[in-house]
Design a protein around this motif. Structure first.
Motif, PDB file in Angstrom:
ATOM      1  N   ILE A  80      25.118  56.768   0.059  1.00 23.85           N
ATOM      2  CA  ILE A  80      25.639  57.419   1.269  1.00 23.85           C
ATOM      3  C   ILE A  80      24.495  58.096   2.028  1.00 23.85           C
ATOM      4  O   ILE A  80      24.402  57.997   3.255  1.00 23.85           O
ATOM      5  N   ALA A  81      23.616  58.767   1.292  1.00 28.44           N
ATOM      6  CA  ALA A  81      22.505  59.468   1.944  1.00 28.44           C
ATOM      7  C   ALA A  81      21.611  58.496   2.704  1.00 28.44           C
ATOM      8  O   ALA A  81      21.117  58.823   3.794  1.00 28.44           O
ATOM      9  N   ARG A  82      21.419  57.296   2.175  1.00 30.35           N
ATOM     10  CA  ARG A  82      20.575  56.312   2.860  1.00 30.35           C
ATOM     11  C   ARG A  82      21.159  55.923   4.208  1.00 30.35           C
ATOM     12  O   ARG A  82      20.429  55.640   5.158  1.00 30.35           O
ATOM     13  N   GLU A  83      22.478  55.880   4.305  1.00 30.44           N
ATOM     14  CA  GLU A  83      23.134  55.477   5.554  1.00 30.44           C
ATOM     15  C   GLU A  83      23.186  56.606   6.580  1.00 30.44           C
ATOM     16  O   GLU A  83      23.427  56.354   7.760  1.00 30.44           O
ATOM     17  N   ARG A  84      23.008  57.835   6.126  1.00 31.33           N
ATOM     18  CA  ARG A  84      23.015  59.013   7.000  1.00 31.33           C
ATOM     19  C   ARG A  84      24.228  59.033   7.938  1.00 31.33           C
ATOM     20  O   ARG A  84      24.098  59.118   9.170  1.00 31.33           O
ATOM     21  N   PRO A  85      25.441  58.946   7.396  1.00 34.34           N
ATOM     22  CA  PRO A  85      26.625  58.953   8.272  1.00 34.34           C
ATOM     23  C   PRO A  85      26.809  60.288   8.964  1.00 34.34           C
ATOM     24  O   PRO A  85      26.477  61.351   8.421  1.00 34.34           O
ATOM     25  N   ALA A  86      27.362  60.229  10.171  1.00 37.64           N
ATOM     26  CA  ALA A  86      27.620  61.438  10.943  1.00 37.64           C
ATOM     27  C   ALA A  86      28.854  62.173  10.442  1.00 37.64           C
ATOM     28  O   ALA A  86      29.034  63.364  10.727  1.00 37.64           O
ATOM     29  N   ALA A  87      29.727  61.477   9.726  1.00 35.95           N
ATOM     30  CA  ALA A  87      30.933  62.097   9.185  1.00 35.95           C
ATOM     31  C   ALA A  87      31.331  61.366   7.907  1.00 35.95           C
ATOM     32  O   ALA A  87      31.214  60.143   7.823  1.00 35.95           O
ATOM     33  N   ARG A  88      31.792  62.133   6.927  1.00 38.41           N
ATOM     34  CA  ARG A  88      32.195  61.586   5.626  1.00 38.41           C
ATOM     35  C   ARG A  88      33.667  61.921   5.407  1.00 38.41           C
ATOM     36  O   ARG A  88      34.038  63.096   5.327  1.00 38.41           O
ATOM     37  N   ILE A  89      34.482  60.876   5.288  1.00 39.50           N
ATOM     38  CA  ILE A  89      35.939  61.037   5.287  1.00 39.50           C
ATOM     39  C   ILE A  89      36.529  60.267   4.100  1.00 39.50           C
ATOM     40  O   ILE A  89      36.213  59.088   3.908  1.00 39.50           O
ATOM     41  N   VAL A  90      37.382  60.920   3.317  1.00 39.70           N
ATOM     42  CA  VAL A  90      38.058  60.263   2.190  1.00 39.70           C
ATOM     43  C   VAL A  90      39.516  60.695   2.166  1.00 39.70           C
ATOM     44  O   VAL A  90      39.906  61.692   2.778  1.00 39.70           O
ATOM     45  N   ASN A  91      40.320  59.936   1.424  1.00 38.10           N
ATOM     46  CA  ASN A  91      41.679  60.355   1.107  1.00 38.10           C
ATOM     47  C   ASN A  91      41.639  61.061  -0.239  1.00 38.10           C
ATOM     48  O   ASN A  91      41.362  60.432  -1.263  1.00 38.10           O
ATOM     49  N   LEU A  92      41.869  62.365  -0.246  1.00 37.63           N
ATOM     50  CA  LEU A  92      41.854  63.137  -1.493  1.00 37.63           C
ATOM     51  C   LEU A  92      43.239  63.093  -2.116  1.00 37.63           C
ATOM     52  O   LEU A  92      44.164  63.769  -1.652  1.00 37.63           O
TER      53      LEU A  92
END
Length: 324
Positions: A80-92
């Protein structure tokens, strides 16, 4: 017609998102973390959450306990860090609570101890979608503690709240300038959400999507229109469908496409099945019909190997902030 994926062209402002499927940090996962909940369960075959730890250890060997908060993510954090996303979203897909008010008559109850919430912040998550069939497993007091714990930890939530207004409100994630990612969460009875979990004007609960009708599309369009501004990216996160099976119904496809055509939605983030399902790019916008489980405690449980539920996929769509 669905269109091929195209990278934003010159002058565009590309925004990469990380979208994960179901993050199930309750039950067996919770037991290996530094602050495990009381392990008792009310399931037909497993009466202690430690039973799921034992199944996993029987399949792949001993697990050092307590595990640190990054352990459960494995190699995913570096990816994930390599992709440097602007937002991280999951279904908890768990309650985050010490509540003992197990929902009566429910076959399975998931919870993670509130003191284990650093396992979520360790992943740098921006938004936990809560409109699913496990968030109220330990009662409405458990939901209240879940919401308070996540917000105190700096995690935005969508799809559940103290009333219908809060449950339906989007989670805003700031981008550069004034642009945002707006995450709307919805849960359906087809995924196992009890209808009595629906939030109302005077009762806490989930943002229940009752059907896939044109009327529902219009209602979502009204909600999105009340919040979306120029440069915003809208993610509609939907917990829908049963646990196993690759079929995507015509109703689901038509509904997802109408969200893009008529409701101002840029990304449809679907989840519920314990395995990945199909992807469609429609008018340049991604529809993820089922992202599968990203974290669960199913290791060592047999019977569904053909579905490759052991595959945990990460989705990194890149969109043009100006056009979606």
């Amino acid at each position: 017609m669905p269109q091929p994926i195209e990278a934003p062209q010159g002058g565009a402002h590309p925004v990469t998102l990380f979208l994960g499927g179901d993050v199930m940090t309750g039950r067996g996962v919770d037991q290996i973390l530094p602050h495990p909940s009381k392990p008792h369960l009310y399931e037909s075959y497993v009466r202690s959450a430690m039973g799921y730890v034992e199944l996993a250890e029987g399949a792949t060997g001993a697990i050092a306990r307590p595990a640190n908060f990054t352990y459960v993510w494995g190699d995913a954090l570096a990816a994930i860090a390599r992709e440097r996303p602007a937002a991280r979203i999951v279904n908890l897909e768990t309650a985050v609570t010490a509540s003992e008010q197990a929902w009566p008559g429910k076959a399975i109850h998931y919870r993670m101890h509130p003191a284990n919430v650093p396992c979520l912040t360790a992943a740098g998550l921006d938004c936990c979608v809560l409109a699913n069939n496990h968030v109220i497993d330990w009662g409405r007091s458990g939901l209240a503690e879940t919401l308070a714990t996540l917000r105190q930890a700096g995690l935005r939530t969508a799809g559940a709240g103290c009333d219908q207004v809060e449950a339906a409100a989007p989670a805003p994630i700031a981008l550069s300038g004034t642009s945002r990612v707006l995450v709307f969460g919805y849960g359906m009875e087809s995924s196992g959400v009890p209808p009595e979990w629906a939030a109302t004007k005077d009762r806490s609960g989930v943002n229940l999507l009752r059907d896939l009708s044109a009327r529902s599309v219009a209602a979502i369009a009204k909600q999105v229109g009340a919040h979306k501004q120029a440069g915003d990216i809208v993610v509609t996160s939907i917990h829908w469908g049963g646990n196993w099976g690759y079929e995507i119904s015509t109703d689901e496809r038509v509904f997802a496409q109408r969200l893009i055509d008529n409701a101002g939605v840029d990304v449809v983030h679907g989840h519920s099945a314990h395995h990945v399902k199909g992807i469609e790019v429609y008018h340049g916008r991604p529809i993820l019909y089922g992202c599968g489980d990203f974290l669960n405690d199913y290791e060592g449980i047999g019977g569904y190997e053909a579905y490759r539920s052991d595959l945990a996929l990460m989705y990194f769509p890149t969109l043009d902030a100006a056009t979606g």
